[in-house]
Design an enzyme around this catalytic site. Structure first.
Site, PDB file in Angstrom:
ATOM      1  N   LYS A  30     -55.755  -8.834  55.649  1.00 43.50           N
ATOM      2  CA  LYS A  30     -54.951  -8.159  54.631  1.00 43.50           C
ATOM      3  C   LYS A  30     -55.863  -7.507  53.594  1.00 43.50           C
ATOM      4  CE  LYS A  30     -50.960 -11.302  54.630  1.00 43.50           C
ATOM      5  NZ  LYS A  30     -49.930 -10.324  54.966  1.00 43.50           N
ATOM      6  N   ARG A  40     -44.323 -15.987  62.960  1.00 42.01           N
ATOM      7  CA  ARG A  40     -43.438 -16.073  64.134  1.00 42.01           C
ATOM      8  C   ARG A  40     -44.084 -16.909  65.237  1.00 42.01           C
ATOM      9  NH1 ARG A  40     -43.295  -9.638  64.509  1.00 42.01           N
ATOM     10  NH2 ARG A  40     -43.611  -9.982  62.285  1.00 42.01           N
ATOM     11  N   LYS A  81     -41.673 -22.314  58.065  1.00 38.07           N
ATOM     12  CA  LYS A  81     -43.016 -21.748  58.221  1.00 38.07           C
ATOM     13  C   LYS A  81     -43.888 -22.345  57.127  1.00 38.07           C
ATOM     14  CE  LYS A  81     -45.626 -17.383  57.588  1.00 38.07           C
ATOM     15  NZ  LYS A  81     -45.572 -15.907  57.439  1.00 38.07           N
TER      16      LYS A  81
HETATM   17  N1  BES Z   1     -46.807 -13.719  55.200  1.00 38.77           N
HETATM   18  C1  BES Z   1     -46.590 -12.392  55.575  1.00 38.77           C
HETATM   19  C2  BES Z   1     -45.289 -11.802  55.026  1.00 38.77           C
HETATM   20  C3  BES Z   1     -45.155 -11.715  53.527  1.00 38.77           C
HETATM   21  C4  BES Z   1     -45.335 -10.520  52.878  1.00 38.77           C
HETATM   22  C5  BES Z   1     -44.752 -12.808  52.790  1.00 38.77           C
HETATM   23  C6  BES Z   1     -45.155 -10.438  51.506  1.00 38.77           C
HETATM   24  C7  BES Z   1     -44.570 -12.729  51.429  1.00 38.77           C
HETATM   25  C8  BES Z   1     -44.761 -11.526  50.797  1.00 38.77           C
HETATM   26  C9  BES Z   1     -46.542 -12.276  57.108  1.00 38.77           C
HETATM   27  O1  BES Z   1     -47.283 -13.214  57.794  1.00 38.77           O
HETATM   28  C10 BES Z   1     -47.091 -10.934  57.457  1.00 38.77           C
HETATM   29  O2  BES Z   1     -48.212 -10.682  57.139  1.00 38.77           O
HETATM   30  N2  BES Z   1     -46.282 -10.104  58.098  1.00 38.77           N
HETATM   31  C11 BES Z   1     -46.682  -8.802  58.464  1.00 38.77           C
HETATM   32  C12 BES Z   1     -46.163  -8.521  59.847  1.00 38.77           C
HETATM   33  C13 BES Z   1     -46.682  -7.251  60.472  1.00 38.77           C
HETATM   34  C14 BES Z   1     -48.168  -7.399  60.773  1.00 38.77           C
HETATM   35  C15 BES Z   1     -45.923  -6.950  61.732  1.00 38.77           C
HETATM   36  C16 BES Z   1     -46.069  -7.829  57.453  1.00 38.77           C
HETATM   37  O3  BES Z   1     -44.946  -8.029  57.039  1.00 38.77           O
HETATM   38  O4  BES Z   1     -46.758  -6.889  57.085  1.00 38.77           O
HETATM   39 ZN    ZN Z   2     -47.573 -15.045  56.806  1.00 41.27          ZN
HETATM   40 ZN    ZN Z   3     -49.318 -12.626  58.028  1.00 40.80          ZN
END
Ligand code: BES
Ligand code: ZN
Ligand code: ZN
Length: 496
Positions: free
Chosen positions: A274, A348, A262
């Site tokens: 975010k 994903r 990724k």
């Molecule tokens: N890049 C983030 C995940 C992440 C979180 C990486 C903390 C490193 C540190 C990913 O793209 C994301 O935002 N995932 C979401 C998914 C959710 C919306 C289902 C998450 O984990 O909150």
């Molecule tokens: Zn991400």
């Molecule tokens: Zn994300």
């Protein structure tokens, strides 16, 4: 700083690091130095109550009679039970103790370590490797601080019974360290410097080492139908890129191993934006691709006898008038339609197309992906273990073992039908988030599995381990390059 290997002999300049096992007397040149100074070293050990316990250290101004400036007595603990990893960590500790050193050279004199499976030269090479891994830091944007903090050390010499053999054992490890440093570098660079095209340009530098580098732009990806990946980048002014790296060190007929990363060079969350607190952390959302790059650098550098392809899915997730919306439905390269319910679950989507493309084009014998995929894995495993998901038990246990060997530890989590059902969509083939709040890392892995056919596959969720807030034995705080040493080990043990 240069690492060197030399014969055992009393140094005549710089700092001397003397190691002793717990409860043991000074040996070899350490004993000679003690004699020359009328027992000053043994007296210091008594006065400071130095027993040689693990991590115990005493620093002395070199006593009269020695042409050295400083001596560091280093405790090695019990004599038994050393492993390559424990020696690397020991080397890193020695390096850490020399960080404030004012000398240009330092010499390490430790009693010979050897085990049934490791000779003294290999042991010394691993110590040197650990020391080297510990030297890396990211101070490019603080030139003044860099100057003030730079360790004066120009050479770190390890004394051993056969320096030539140790040097030879060190060479491949040195190449792995170069790979680790490349990963740490690109992961640490800020997101205005590292974006899909600039990262692809860095990848092109691997050509000089004999790595094949292809870069697909947005038009080429559109032709292939990679709408899941492209949808993530459509809100950004930066063009998405797919980088394909090939290393052909094995027989022509050998199906390659494939490593897919990724590479979201910045993840704002998109329209599902975010919170601003800690959003800057999302510069390391390309760490999976960073590991692919560093691993390929390591394999090419040590001329690994194996065929490997590395694929980096690079894009930037931004909110804008052209950004993807929650509710959009995209058709992925596989033909499966995806309902986007949260634009922050973008990793994903990138991997859906990157995995599909990789398995179809290369027919790999095994495929591993690395991704900072979910916040949920940080909640489950913290910074200690990365999450491991796999459709193949042998692959999973081999990866776990390589993790234990290198200290880049993995913890396996389940996949299963009940979780898979949770991402069925009412209007498309699949939705990009689960319906409830639970098992977020598993539903994410389950989503990836829908884009993998029968190939033995594993997914490593490195969201908690790619960046370390405190520092680890072999790395200062910041980018860890978690995955480079692990996958190098897995490849070396099972495929070369
Ligand atoms: N890049 C983030 C995940 C992440 C979180 C990486 C903390 C490193 C540190 C990913 O793209 C994301 O935002 N995932 C979401 C998914 C959710 C919306 C289902 C998450 O984990 O909150
Ligand atoms: Zn991400
Ligand atoms: Zn994300």
């Amino acid at each position: 700083m240069k690492i060197d290997f030399l014969d055992r002999g009393l140094a005549t300049e710089g700092t001397l690091v003397i190691g002793t096992f717990e409860g043991k007397k000074l040996q070899g040149i350490a004993a000679d130095a003690d004699k020359k100074t009328g027992g000053a070293l043994s007296r210091a050990m008594t006065v400071k109550d130095f027993k040689g316990k693990k991590d115990e250290a005493v620093r002395l101004i070199a006593p009269n009679g020695l042409k050295l400036s400083e001596i560091i007595l280093f405790g090695l603990g019990k004599e038994d039970g050393v492993t390559p990893l424990s020696l690397e960590e020991l080397g890193a500790k020695v390096m850490a103790s020399l960080e404030k050193c004012k000398d240009k050279s330092a010499f390490v004199h430790f009693p010979a370590f050897s085990t049934k499976t490791m000779d003294e030269n290999t042991a010394t090479a691993h110590m040197a490797y650990g020391a080297l891994l510990r030297t890396w830091k990211f101070d490019k944007y603080q030139p003044k601080k860099k100057e003030a903090n730079t360790c004066a050390l120009k050479t770190l010499g390890f004394m051993t019974d056969a320096p030539k053999a140790a040097k030879k054992a060190f060479e491949p490890l040195n190449q792995i360290a170069e790979g680790v440093f490349l990963t740490r570098h690109v992961v640490s660079e800020p997101p205005n410097i590292i974006y899909p095209e600039s990262l692809a340009k860095i990848a092109k530098d691997l050509k000089t080492l004999g790595v094949g580098v292809e870069v697909l732009n947005e038009t080429q990806m559109q032709k292939l139908g990679m709408n899941a990946l492209l949808g993530v980048g459509q809100g950004s002014i930066r063009d998405s890129q797919l980088v394909v790296l090939t290393w052909k060190g094995g027989p022509k007929s050998q199906a390659p191993l494939a490593i897919v990363g990724k590479g979201v060079t910045f993840d704002t969350g998109g329209i599902s934006i975010k919170p601003s607190q800690d959003m800057d952390d999302m510069k390391y959302d390309m760490a999976g691709s960073g590991v692919v790059l560093g691993l390929m650098r390591a394999l090419a550098g040590r001329k690994a006898k194996v065929n490997v392809v590395g694929v980096m899915g690079l894009t930037e997730n931004m909110p804008s008038g052209s950004a993807q919306r929650p509710g959009d439905i995209v058709t992925s390269m596989s033909g499966q339609t995806i309902e986007i319910l949260n634009t922050d679950a973008e990793g994903r989507l990138v991997l859906a197309d990157a995995l599909w493309y990789t398995q179809n084009r290369f027919k790999p014998q095994a495929m591993i992906d690395l991704a900072t995929l979910t916040g949920a894995i940080v909640i489950s495993l913290g910074q200690e273990y990365a999450g491991l998901f796999s459709n193949n038990d042998t692959l999973a246990s081999r990866l776990k073992e390589a993790g234990d060997t290198t200290g880049e530890k993995l913890w396996r989590l389940p996949l299963g039908e009940a979780y898979d059902k949770d991402i069925d969509s009412g209007v498309a083939d699949v939705k990009n988030i689960g319906s409830g709040r639970g098992a977020g890392s598993i539903t994410a892995a389950q989503f990836l599995q829908r884009f993998v056919n029968d190939v033995p596959w594993a997914h490593l969720d490195i969201a908690g381990t790619a960046w370390d807030k405190k520092g680890r034995p072999l790395s200062v705080k910041g980018a860890t390059a978690f995955g480079v040493r692990l996958l190098n080990q897995w490849i070396q043990t099972h495929y070369e």
